[in-house]
Write a protein that holds these residues in place. Structure first.
Motif, mmCIF file in Angstrom:
data_model
loop_
_atom_site.group_PDB
_atom_site.id
_atom_site.type_symbol
_atom_site.label_atom_id
_atom_site.label_comp_id
_atom_site.label_asym_id
_atom_site.label_seq_id
_atom_site.Cartn_x
_atom_site.Cartn_y
_atom_site.Cartn_z
ATOM 1 N N ALA A 1 4.741 -9.291 -13.017
ATOM 2 C CA ALA A 1 4.852 -9.845 -14.367
ATOM 3 C C ALA A 1 3.930 -11.046 -14.543
ATOM 4 N N ARG A 2 3.880 -11.907 -13.545
ATOM 5 C CA ARG A 2 3.014 -13.089 -13.648
ATOM 6 C C ARG A 2 1.539 -12.682 -13.695
ATOM 7 N N ASP A 3 1.187 -11.656 -12.935
ATOM 8 C CA ASP A 3 -0.194 -11.158 -13.003
ATOM 9 C C ASP A 3 -0.520 -10.659 -14.404
ATOM 10 N N LEU A 4 0.400 -9.891 -14.987
ATOM 11 C CA LEU A 4 0.131 -9.304 -16.304
ATOM 12 C C LEU A 4 0.025 -10.366 -17.395
ATOM 13 N N ILE A 5 0.779 -11.437 -17.268
ATOM 14 C CA ILE A 5 0.668 -12.524 -18.241
ATOM 15 C C ILE A 5 -0.753 -13.108 -18.202
ATOM 16 N N GLU A 6 -1.301 -13.269 -17.003
ATOM 17 C CA GLU A 6 -2.683 -13.746 -16.886
ATOM 18 C C GLU A 6 -3.666 -12.709 -17.416
ATOM 19 N N TYR B 1 -6.561 -13.066 -20.543
ATOM 20 C CA TYR B 1 -7.993 -12.766 -20.525
ATOM 21 C C TYR B 1 -8.372 -11.821 -21.671
ATOM 22 N N VAL B 2 -7.508 -10.847 -21.945
ATOM 23 C CA VAL B 2 -7.809 -9.876 -22.999
ATOM 24 C C VAL B 2 -7.783 -10.552 -24.366
ATOM 25 N N ARG B 3 -6.818 -11.413 -24.593
ATOM 26 C CA ARG B 3 -6.778 -12.144 -25.871
ATOM 27 C C ARG B 3 -7.981 -13.074 -26.006
ATOM 28 N N SER C 1 2.825 -4.116 -19.372
ATOM 29 C CA SER C 1 4.217 -3.734 -19.118
ATOM 30 C C SER C 1 5.176 -4.659 -19.852
ATOM 31 N N SER C 2 6.360 -4.141 -20.134
ATOM 32 C CA SER C 2 7.415 -4.966 -20.724
ATOM 33 C C SER C 2 7.895 -6.027 -19.749
ATOM 34 N N ALA C 3 7.432 -5.974 -18.498
ATOM 35 C CA ALA C 3 7.806 -6.995 -17.510
ATOM 36 C C ALA C 3 7.387 -8.391 -17.961
ATOM 37 N N VAL C 4 6.390 -8.487 -18.858
ATOM 38 C CA VAL C 4 5.944 -9.807 -19.317
ATOM 39 C C VAL C 4 7.034 -10.514 -20.116
ATOM 40 N N TYR C 5 8.015 -9.768 -20.649
ATOM 41 C CA TYR C 5 9.111 -10.378 -21.393
ATOM 42 C C TYR C 5 10.176 -10.961 -20.473
ATOM 43 N N GLY C 6 10.104 -10.622 -19.179
ATOM 44 C CA GLY C 6 11.142 -11.071 -18.272
ATOM 45 C C GLY C 6 12.459 -10.383 -18.551
ATOM 46 N N CYS C 7 13.474 -10.755 -17.816
ATOM 47 C CA CYS C 7 14.825 -10.225 -18.015
ATOM 48 C C CYS C 7 15.813 -11.350 -17.759
ATOM 49 N N SER C 8 16.627 -11.658 -18.762
ATOM 50 C CA SER C 8 17.620 -12.713 -18.585
ATOM 51 C C SER C 8 18.759 -12.506 -19.564
ATOM 52 N N ALA C 9 19.824 -13.251 -19.371
ATOM 53 C CA ALA C 9 20.985 -13.161 -20.256
ATOM 54 C C ALA C 9 20.687 -13.726 -21.643
ATOM 55 N N LYS C 10 19.581 -14.434 -21.799
ATOM 56 C CA LYS C 10 19.217 -15.035 -23.080
ATOM 57 C C LYS C 10 18.368 -14.110 -23.944
ATOM 58 N N VAL D 1 -5.759 -9.672 -11.302
ATOM 59 C CA VAL D 1 -6.221 -10.812 -12.099
ATOM 60 C C VAL D 1 -7.739 -10.960 -12.039
ATOM 61 N N LEU D 2 -8.298 -11.057 -10.827
ATOM 62 C CA LEU D 2 -9.750 -11.210 -10.717
ATOM 63 C C LEU D 2 -10.469 -9.963 -11.227
ATOM 64 N N GLY D 3 -9.911 -8.783 -10.933
ATOM 65 C CA GLY D 3 -10.528 -7.551 -11.407
ATOM 66 C C GLY D 3 -10.597 -7.500 -12.921
ATOM 67 N N THR D 4 -9.499 -7.868 -13.581
ATOM 68 C CA THR D 4 -9.501 -7.873 -15.049
ATOM 69 C C THR D 4 -10.451 -8.924 -15.595
ATOM 70 N N MET D 5 -10.484 -10.081 -14.945
ATOM 71 C CA MET D 5 -11.383 -11.144 -15.405
ATOM 72 C C MET D 5 -12.839 -10.679 -15.371
#
Length: 345
Positions: free
Chosen positions: A146-151, A155-157, A117-126, A93-97
């Motif tokens: 996943a939480r790191d990648l969301i942050e 920053y990239v957006r 990563s696709s980990a940002v989509y999470g995984c659930s029955a929904k 997170v800090l490195g990307t920032m």
């Protein structure tokens, strides 16, 4: 061009591919640790700079080399042995920032590519059958990676909004497999006895390691701004994957998956991250329409081909030869067909 994580698998191979392209004038390879002898040879004409992207001085590296394209491939998917979770979050997170801030202030930068990563989509029955890039997690991801990648993606957006003249591309990869990653990538099917979650047969979508590197190289040269799912065609049910690897599946209740499963599989499953546990519970499918139509990239390996190449690279010795199962199924279907014909008569 500047590539982060150059002493690691994806960064190093991306640098090697870029330096082999005569159309690429210069490549600056950046990492906190020195590459080994073999990687140093493969980096070719790249200029290696030992630097930490968490340090604001990374801007001096970008400015001094008049970098026009930055490929950020340095992401930690699990806490390092020294430092643990705090170091992982600090690096991701800090490195990307700091890197994004340096790119924002550098007038020479025209393209930024980030490995996500696709980990940002999470995984659930929904979850839907396939996630498009506009979708978000139906259930907030539990995993630290996943939480790191969301942050990181946030920053990239933000960079894209503040510097619309920079093409900022986010590549979301599913689990990556291949012969060279056989010892450190998806190790789940390596155990002869493979526990699965009772009543679940998740659909897996994978990417071959060579396609992952090729996607980063392609994006460094041609990517427009935006977010792109990058994955192999097709999908593979977990039961099919276990069968193709010649393993024996043992269904267990979810509550026992992480206890009994770890006992059966030893260190393979003890190293599982939360994202991996959830992935082998629910799976995750990706819509790759934008990858083809906008990014202009087409993977060479399908999901099934990538998995089979991983199995070959891991040199897995089948507990049950899949050919025996195919023969038995063919005979059984033949007997059923013959029985149905006799009944009709």
């Amino acid at each position: 061009m500047l590539v982060t994580g150059a002493s690691r698998f994806f960064g190093g191979d991306t640098v090697a591919r870029l330096t082999a392209d005569p159309a690429v004038e210069r490549v600056v390879a950046v990492d906190t640790r020195m590459p080994d002898r073999d990687l140093t040879r493969r980096l070719g004409r790249a200029e290696f700079v030992r630097a930490d992207i968490r340090n604001p001085l990374i801007r001096k590296v970008i400015d001094a080399n008049q970098v026009d394209t930055v490929v950020h491939s340095a992401m930690l998917s699990r806490p390092p042995s020294s430092g643990g979770r705090a170091v992982m979050k600090d690096f991701n997170v800090l490195g990307t920032m700091q890197l994004v801030a340096a790119c924002q202030k550098a007038p020479s930068v025209r393209r930024v590519v980030v490995r996500s990563s696709s980990a940002v989509y999470g995984c659930s029955a929904k979850d839907p059958a396939r996630f498009t890039e506009e979708m978000s997690a139906r259930t907030p991801p539990r995993g630290e990676y996943a939480r790191d990648l969301i942050e990181v993606e946030g920053y990239v957006r933000g960079l894209a909004r503040r510097r619309p003249d920079i093409a900022t591309a986010i590549l979301r990869f599913p689990p990556i497999v291949g012969p060279r990653l056989a010892g450190r990538g998806v190790r789940y099917p390596r155990s002869p006895i493979t526990p699965t979650i009772f009543g679940r047969d998740p659909r897996l979508q994978l990417l071959h390691e060579e396609d992952g590197i090729a996607a980063l190289v392609h994006a460094a040269r041609h990517a427009p701004g935006g977010t792109f799912n990058v994955a192999g065609d097709g999908a593979l049910a977990l039961s099919q994957a276990i069968r193709r690897a010649g393993r024996i599946a043992i269904p267990v209740p979810y509550a026992a998956f992480r206890t009994v499963g770890r006992s059966l599989m030893g260190p393979v499953m003890r190293e599982f991250t939360v994202e991996q546990i959830d992935y082998f519970h629910f799976g995750c499918g990706l819509d790759t329409t934008r990858m083809r139509s906008e990014l202009g990239f087409q993977p060479r390996w399908t999901t099934v081909q990538a998995f089979d190449d991983f199995v070959g690279g891991a040199a897995l010795r089948p507990v049950i030869d899949p050919r025996w199962i195919d023969t038995a199924e063919t005979k059984l279907l033949g007997l059923i067909g013959a029985g149905a014909g006799a009944t009709d008569e």
